[in-house]
Motif scaffolding. Structure first.
Motif: not given
Length: 353
Positions: A29, A122, A124, A321, A323, A329, A331, A350
């Motif tokens: 990331r 991004y 998480d 997010d 894709d 991705v 985010a 990421k």
């Protein structure tokens, strides 16, 4: 989604023996994090090894660990580093007709059945202190110094059963006896968790119970005379492009310190604590539309202060997010939590390899 996969296959000349495989994958990331005061760059790359095989009798077995988990000194003590070789990072498992048995740095039964709230951003959720992660009493970091965790899972029809435990030898009980993170509080008893989950066509419900030792309330004693317990109830449903979940956890004798500041302190097993965590309420929702995923959560933790009174800590987060295809991705997310007393955010890309 394209994946770059390197595999080696061990071919055994004995008839009937299945091949074993070692697969290498990774994630990365890059982006920016706003911590409430300043924006900083943030990046990471990791490699994961996944090992799988099958016995003559049809039992599947395997293991997985990241390269950084083989020598992780984040615990902060000489000789207590976490590693896959010591069973305190990564995991191994075996599965067959009668369920799956895993050991290592695996989640407890409660988390296996219920899970956490949606991860946003991004990173998480890391940029917000992983506040979306429920503070389960057993497993998944809460008892990471108790050695390997063992988890058993078995599903029949629509019902899944889970059982987990730590062996309790040469361990500490952070989050149980009220020590700050990293303090070494010796205990020689097992922490365990039991859970059951029912899954319908578009809904699920789960119930769990967990228990771990706490200490005599006498300041001069370190003997175990009581146990901290956790009862959790959760459920979720999916309809059209929406998914929702709710969870409620009730605790007894779970002494804590750190972010909660009471009017007085109390001594438990030789450590100063200022509150007991009484309950946690969590709500989560996701919406998926083509390449766009929107996620959000709300969480409330209630504490009873040792000096009298109570406090509630609220946290919420929302993120999206997009894709990009090929394992990439885009985010970003925003989290506001009383634990940080600030609003934080992140944005970046990421990758999955």
């Amino acid at each position: 989604m394209k994946k770059v996969l390197f595999a080696t296959t061990a071919l055994v000349m004995t008839a009937g023996v299945a091949a074993a495989e070692v697969a290498v994958s990774g994630d990365g990331r890059m982006g920016m994090i706003y911590d409430g005061n300043d924006a900083q760059f943030s990046s990471r790359a990791r490699v994961t090894f996944t090992l799988t095989g099958e016995s003559d009798a049809g039992l599947s077995f395997g293991g997985a660990f990241r390269v950084d988990q083989e020598s992780d000194y984040t615990a902060g003590y000489a000789g207590s580093e976490r590693s896959a070789a010591r069973g305190t990072a990564g995991a191994v498992w075996i599965s067959g007709t009668y369920g799956k048995l895993s050991m290592g740095d695996v989640v407890g039964a409660a988390e296996a059945a219920i899970g956490d709230l949606p991860e946003v951003g991004y990173t998480d959720g890391e940029f917000g202190g992983d506040i979306e992660e429920i503070n389960y009493l057993v497993g998944d970091g809460e008892n990471e110094d108790q050695g390997p965790t063992i988890l058993y899972e078995y599903t029949v029809n629509n019902i899944s059963f889970f059982a987990s435990a730590t062996d309790g030898s040469n361990n500490s009980t952070y989050g149980v006896a009220g020590s700050d993170e990293g303090e070494d509080v010796p205990s020689d008893s097992v922490a365990y968790s039991l859970a059951v989950k029912y899954e319908g066509s578009n809904w699920w419900a789960a119930l769990s119970y967990s228990e771990a030792d706490v200490y005599d309330l006498d300041p001069t004693s370190t003997s175990v005379t009581a146990s901290a317990s956790e009862l959790a109830l959760a459920g979720g449903a999916s309809f059209n492009n929406f998914s929702v979940m709710a969870t409620y956890l009730k605790y007894d004798d779970r002494f804590v310190s750190g972010p909660v500041l009471g009017d007085d302190e109390f001594i438990v097993g030789g450590f100063a604590v200022d509150a007991t965590l009484e309950e946690t309420i969590g709500l989560g929702a996701t919406y998926q539309m083509d390449a766009i995923l929107v996620e959000g959560f709300y969480r409330k933790d209630k504490y009873d202060l040792i000096g009298g009174g109570s406090e509630s800590y609220d946290s919420f987060g929302i993120g999206a997010d997009y894709d990009l295809g090929g394992g990439a991705v885009l985010a970003g997310g925003i989290i506001d939590t009383d634990y940080l007393d600030d609003t934080v955010a992140d944005i970046g890309v990421k990758f999955k390899f």
